[in-house]
Design a protein around this motif. Structure first.
Motif, PDB file in Angstrom:
ATOM      1  N   ASP A 198      -8.853   7.423   3.321  1.00 25.43           N
ATOM      2  CA  ASP A 198      -8.885   6.704   4.589  1.00 25.43           C
ATOM      3  C   ASP A 198      -7.607   5.888   4.738  1.00 25.43           C
ATOM      4  N   LEU A 199      -7.145   5.779   5.970  1.00 29.78           N
ATOM      5  CA  LEU A 199      -6.012   4.932   6.297  1.00 29.78           C
ATOM      6  C   LEU A 199      -6.424   4.078   7.481  1.00 29.78           C
ATOM      7  N   SER A 200      -6.342   2.761   7.337  1.00 28.24           N
ATOM      8  CA  SER A 200      -6.761   1.865   8.417  1.00 28.24           C
ATOM      9  C   SER A 200      -5.721   0.768   8.603  1.00 28.24           C
ATOM     10  N   ALA A 201      -5.729   0.166   9.798  1.00 31.58           N
ATOM     11  CA  ALA A 201      -4.780  -0.895  10.114  1.00 31.58           C
ATOM     12  C   ALA A 201      -5.495  -2.007  10.865  1.00 31.58           C
ATOM     13  N   CYS A 202      -5.078  -3.250  10.609  1.00 29.64           N
ATOM     14  CA  CYS A 202      -5.636  -4.399  11.308  1.00 29.64           C
ATOM     15  C   CYS A 202      -4.620  -5.538  11.291  1.00 29.64           C
ATOM     16  N   LEU A 203      -4.881  -6.568  12.097  1.00 28.87           N
ATOM     17  CA  LEU A 203      -4.017  -7.738  12.150  1.00 28.87           C
ATOM     18  C   LEU A 203      -4.588  -8.837  11.274  1.00 28.87           C
ATOM     19  N   LEU A 204      -3.756  -9.390  10.416  1.00 31.47           N
ATOM     20  CA  LEU A 204      -4.130 -10.497   9.547  1.00 31.47           C
ATOM     21  C   LEU A 204      -3.201 -11.647   9.916  1.00 31.47           C
ATOM     22  N   GLY A 205      -3.630 -12.488  10.865  1.00 34.90           N
ATOM     23  CA  GLY A 205      -2.757 -13.521  11.426  1.00 34.90           C
ATOM     24  C   GLY A 205      -1.677 -12.848  12.251  1.00 34.90           C
ATOM     25  N   THR A 206      -0.425 -13.057  11.858  1.00 37.17           N
ATOM     26  CA  THR A 206       0.688 -12.397  12.558  1.00 37.17           C
ATOM     27  C   THR A 206       1.209 -11.191  11.783  1.00 37.17           C
ATOM     28  N   SER A 207       0.491 -10.800  10.731  1.00 41.61           N
ATOM     29  CA  SER A 207       0.912  -9.671   9.899  1.00 41.61           C
ATOM     30  C   SER A 207       0.064  -8.438  10.164  1.00 41.61           C
ATOM     31  N   LEU A 208       0.700  -7.285  10.063  1.00 42.33           N
ATOM     32  CA  LEU A 208      -0.014  -6.013  10.110  1.00 42.33           C
ATOM     33  C   LEU A 208      -0.422  -5.671   8.691  1.00 42.33           C
ATOM     34  N   ARG A 209      -1.682  -5.275   8.508  1.00 42.66           N
ATOM     35  CA  ARG A 209      -2.134  -4.799   7.207  1.00 42.66           C
ATOM     36  C   ARG A 209      -2.546  -3.346   7.351  1.00 42.66           C
ATOM     37  N   VAL A 210      -1.988  -2.486   6.496  1.00 41.11           N
ATOM     38  CA  VAL A 210      -2.331  -1.069   6.479  1.00 41.11           C
ATOM     39  C   VAL A 210      -2.919  -0.768   5.102  1.00 41.11           C
ATOM     40  N   ASP A 211      -4.191  -0.338   5.095  1.00 50.65           N
ATOM     41  CA  ASP A 211      -4.890  -0.025   3.849  1.00 50.65           C
ATOM     42  C   ASP A 211      -4.952   1.487   3.656  1.00 50.65           C
ATOM     43  N   CYS A 212      -4.464   1.936   2.527  1.00 49.16           N
ATOM     44  CA  CYS A 212      -4.468   3.354   2.181  1.00 49.16           C
ATOM     45  C   CYS A 212      -5.420   3.537   0.998  1.00 49.16           C
ATOM     46  N   HIS A 213      -6.651   3.977   1.291  1.00 47.95           N
ATOM     47  CA  HIS A 213      -7.675   4.206   0.263  1.00 47.95           C
ATOM     48  C   HIS A 213      -7.531   5.627  -0.274  1.00 47.95           C
ATOM     49  N   TYR A 214      -7.595   5.777  -1.585  1.00 43.40           N
ATOM     50  CA  TYR A 214      -7.429   7.096  -2.185  1.00 43.40           C
ATOM     51  C   TYR A 214      -8.387   7.278  -3.354  1.00 43.40           C
ATOM     52  N   GLU A 215      -8.582   8.535  -3.725  1.00 43.65           N
ATOM     53  CA  GLU A 215      -9.351   8.888  -4.915  1.00 43.65           C
ATOM     54  C   GLU A 215      -8.356   9.269  -5.997  1.00 43.65           C
ATOM     55  N   ASN A 216      -8.619   8.829  -7.211  1.00 49.60           N
ATOM     56  CA  ASN A 216      -7.754   9.178  -8.331  1.00 49.60           C
ATOM     57  C   ASN A 216      -8.634   9.438  -9.545  1.00 49.60           C
ATOM     58  N   LYS A 217      -8.480  10.597 -10.136  1.00 49.82           N
ATOM     59  CA  LYS A 217      -9.304  10.986 -11.279  1.00 49.82           C
ATOM     60  C   LYS A 217      -8.550  10.902 -12.597  1.00 49.82           C
ATOM     61  N   THR A 218      -7.345  10.317 -12.576  1.00 53.75           N
ATOM     62  CA  THR A 218      -6.550  10.205 -13.799  1.00 53.75           C
ATOM     63  C   THR A 218      -6.040   8.771 -13.949  1.00 53.75           C
ATOM     64  N   ALA A 219      -5.425   8.519 -15.066  1.00 54.08           N
ATOM     65  CA  ALA A 219      -4.774   7.224 -15.299  1.00 54.08           C
ATOM     66  C   ALA A 219      -3.260   7.359 -15.143  1.00 54.08           C
ATOM     67  N   ASN A 220      -2.807   8.471 -14.575  1.00 54.15           N
ATOM     68  CA  ASN A 220      -1.377   8.708 -14.406  1.00 54.15           C
ATOM     69  C   ASN A 220      -0.786   7.732 -13.400  1.00 54.15           C
ATOM     70  N   PRO A 221       0.509   7.413 -13.527  1.00 60.97           N
ATOM     71  CA  PRO A 221       1.158   6.459 -12.619  1.00 60.97           C
ATOM     72  C   PRO A 221       1.165   6.951 -11.169  1.00 60.97           C
ATOM     73  N   LEU A 222       1.031   5.992 -10.248  1.00 58.39           N
ATOM     74  CA  LEU A 222       1.025   6.260  -8.810  1.00 58.39           C
ATOM     75  C   LEU A 222       2.353   5.839  -8.212  1.00 58.39           C
ATOM     76  N   THR A 223       2.922   6.694  -7.374  1.00 57.90           N
ATOM     77  CA  THR A 223       4.083   6.326  -6.577  1.00 57.90           C
ATOM     78  C   THR A 223       3.672   6.422  -5.121  1.00 57.90           C
ATOM     79  N   TYR A 224       4.301   5.635  -4.271  1.00 57.52           N
ATOM     80  CA  TYR A 224       3.883   5.545  -2.874  1.00 57.52           C
ATOM     81  C   TYR A 224       5.085   5.381  -1.955  1.00 57.52           C
ATOM     82  N   GLU A 225       4.816   5.634  -0.673  1.00 56.11           N
ATOM     83  CA  GLU A 225       5.796   5.320   0.364  1.00 56.11           C
ATOM     84  C   GLU A 225       5.048   4.997   1.642  1.00 56.11           C
ATOM     85  N   PHE A 226       5.352   3.835   2.227  1.00 48.79           N
ATOM     86  CA  PHE A 226       4.878   3.477   3.553  1.00 48.79           C
ATOM     87  C   PHE A 226       6.071   3.582   4.483  1.00 48.79           C
ATOM     88  N   SER A 227       5.879   4.311   5.562  1.00 49.68           N
ATOM     89  CA  SER A 227       6.950   4.439   6.535  1.00 49.68           C
ATOM     90  C   SER A 227       6.370   4.360   7.941  1.00 49.68           C
TER      91      SER A 227
END
Length: 161
Positions: free
Chosen positions: A24-53
């Protein structure tokens, strides 16, 4: 080797190789800030890399990234927090000029499925305010929530019903 066993082994390996999925990807306003939540499933302990654009006016602007280089004017106004199965972007001083399509891209080391990508259109006038209770629910176990709510239930005399 029996062909049925070979197919079963291949399917098992392929299932184990599919370690992540953006739920799931959701967005909302937290005061004057935008918050974007990226929920994911992960079945390993391997390192996560990300990019928000952000994509606006036929141009991709990287906000925060461990995959590539972020645009400095957006990077200084933003931060990312990581918790179990959640990558959260906050873009401070969110303005109408920051509207566009926000993209969450995740990659887990060793995951053969490649990068997972999900996007959401963000318009300032259409955003809901972030609810504090939803943050509590997302990051707290149900048992703890129940224990925290017992005094409230006692105060309204729910226990005697």
């Amino acid at each position: 080797m029996n062909p049925t066993i070979s197919i079963a082994v291949i399917l098992t390996v392929l299932q184990a190789a599919h370690c992540q999925k953006i739920r799931d990807l959701s967005a909302c306003l937290l005061g004057t800030s935008l918050r974007v939540d990226c929920h994911y499933e992960n079945k390993t302990a391997n390192p996560l890399t990300y990019e928000f654009s952000m994509f606006r006016e036929n141009r991709k602007r990287v906000i925060q990234s461990t995959l590539g280089v972020a645009e400095n004017s957006l990077k200084v106004r933003s931060n990312v927090t990581l918790s179990k199965n959640l990558v959260c972007l906050q873009l401070h001083n969110f303005e109408n000029t920051d509207e566009g399509t926000y993209i969450c891209e995740l990659k887990i080391t060793g995951d053969l499925t490649g990068n997972q990508v999900k996007n959401i259109t963000v318009l300032k006038d259409k955003l809901e305010k972030c609810a504090g209770i939803s943050l509590l629910i997302q990051n707290t176990s149900w048992l703890l929530l129940l224990l925290l709510s017992l005094p409230l239930l006692q105060a309204v005399d729910f226990m005697s019903l």
